[in-house]
Design an enzyme around this catalytic site. Structure first.
Site, short mmCIF file in Angstrom:
data_model
loop_
_atom_site.label_atom_id
_atom_site.label_comp_id
_atom_site.label_asym_id
_atom_site.label_seq_id
_atom_site.Cartn_x
_atom_site.Cartn_y
_atom_site.Cartn_z
N LYS A 111 0.84 -1.20 0.00
CA LYS A 111 0.00 0.00 0.00
C LYS A 111 0.88 1.26 0.00
CE LYS A 111 -4.07 -1.43 -0.47
NZ LYS A 111 -4.46 -2.60 0.30
N LYS A 194 -7.71 -16.49 -10.96
CA LYS A 194 -8.95 -16.64 -10.24
C LYS A 194 -10.00 -15.65 -10.69
CE LYS A 194 -8.81 -16.25 -5.75
NZ LYS A 194 -8.35 -16.21 -4.34
N LYS A 197 -9.97 -11.44 -10.02
CA LYS A 197 -8.65 -10.85 -9.91
C LYS A 197 -8.48 -9.67 -10.87
CE LYS A 197 -5.78 -12.84 -6.87
NZ LYS A 197 -6.08 -12.31 -5.56
#
Ligand code: TRP
Length: 328
Positions: A111, A194, A197
């Site tokens: 982040k 997946k 995503k």
């Protein structure tokens, strides 16, 4: 009875991956465990200081959970920001959480890279808030994906540390709970990983028939098998995996045999798959739409969930205050 707790950040609609990967199992677990399912709206503030539609996104998940069969009478389904008690436990954990260890958390470092202008304290203490979410109910098991493993380790660390500092055996270390069936990994439609995503590879539970059709018909395929019984490349295997989830065994076997005989027509298979996905989603979709339009019901559910969660949280806090030495 063991306690299970699951949190989900309100970041969009639920897709088939969420359904087969988790929500379907939650519906079963409500009968076997003392379940808490909550929507982690506070956690959203770590990345979105001015959340645009936080109320709407929260209501969406709530309605979708209910439409999938999560039962507010069986489980406590609540909104994180309704459970103020979590904040007090968050504070206690923060007092015994160290800058160095918080800075080393991979998702924090990620982040920092992604939002260098907003490296806020909430982001740094994301794991202590998550630990408070879990330990406020002294949960035994937490269903999480691999990406949450480090946060789970932090929760266990804070539980142990609390016990050590205050010389008690109060918090149990919460276990990560991995559903052990292969359906957990629902593939997306873009041939890669997946579902969910990346943009455009997911089928949402609210998608209408046309949307489902369009998405499935666009799914990545290849030029077809050339050798009988050859192994299926990922994008093709993905379509078969989806078919296994929503179609009948007969349908699956029909197309599997065609593939193995090198006679498959992907167009036909996709048409069938889209039809079966729609048949599967239609009743859920109808329930989502009905529940989303029923403000009174949603409010009632959130209130009931908050009450159940509060009862358990109050008990923990009373005991924690006593342990630390505050007047009770
Ligand atoms: N961090 C989780 C996620 O990103 C959401 C979450 C918040 C959570 N608090 C939790 C999950 C407690 C399990 C338990 O998906």
């Amino acid at each position: 009875m063991e306690t299970v707790l699951s949190g989900i950040r309100p970041t969009g609609n639920l897709h088939l991956g969420n359904y087969f990967g988790a929500v379907k199992s939650f519906v079963k677990m409500q009968d076997e465990y003392n379940c808490y399912f909550f929507i982690a709206d506070w956690h959203s503030l770590t990345t979105h200081p001015k959340p645009e539609n936080i109320r709407q996104s929260t209501r969406t998940i709530l309605a979708e959970y209910l439409a999938c069969g999560i039962d507010p009478e069986k489980a406590a389904i609540y909104v994180q920001s309704d459970l103020k008690q979590v904040l007090e436990l968050y504070l206690y954990f923060n007092m015994n959480a160290y800058l160095g260890e918080l800075e080393r958390v991979t998702s924090f470092k990620e982040k920092v890279r992604k939002q260098p202008d907003n490296v806020n304290a909430g982001l740094l203490t994301y794991p202590t808030l998550m630990a408070a979410d879990i330990l406020i109910h002294r949960a035994d098991k937490v269903p999480v994906g691999k990406d949450q493993e480090q946060n789970m380790e932090m929760a266990r660390l804070f539980a142990r540390r609390f016990n050590r500092i205050y010389e008690v055996e109060y918090f149990k270390e919460p276990e990560s709970f991995h559903f052990n069936h292969k359906a957990v990994k629902v593939p997306g439609l873009d041939g890669s990983g997946k579902m969910g995503k990346s943009e455009g590879n997911a089928i949402y539970l609210v998608d209408d028939e046309k949307t489902i059709q369009k998405k499935v018909m666009r799914a990545v395929t290849d030029s077809g098998p050339t050798v009988p019984n050859q192994e299926k490349p990922d994008p093709i295997q993905n379509l078969f995996t989806l078919m296994e989830l929503v179609s009948t065994p007969d349908t699956y076997n029909y197309f599997n045999d065609k593939y193995n005989a090198c006679e498959i027509r992907y167009g036909d298979m996709k048409k069938q798959l889209a039809q079966d996905i729609n048949a599967f989603c239609a009743p859920i979709r109808e329930r989502i739409l009905a529940i989303q339009g029923d403000d009174d019901y949603l409010l009632k559910v959130a209130k009931l969930g908050a009450e159940k969660a509060e009862a358990s949280a109050e008990k923990t806090l009373r005991e924690v205050r006593q342990i630390i030495g505050f007047r009770v």
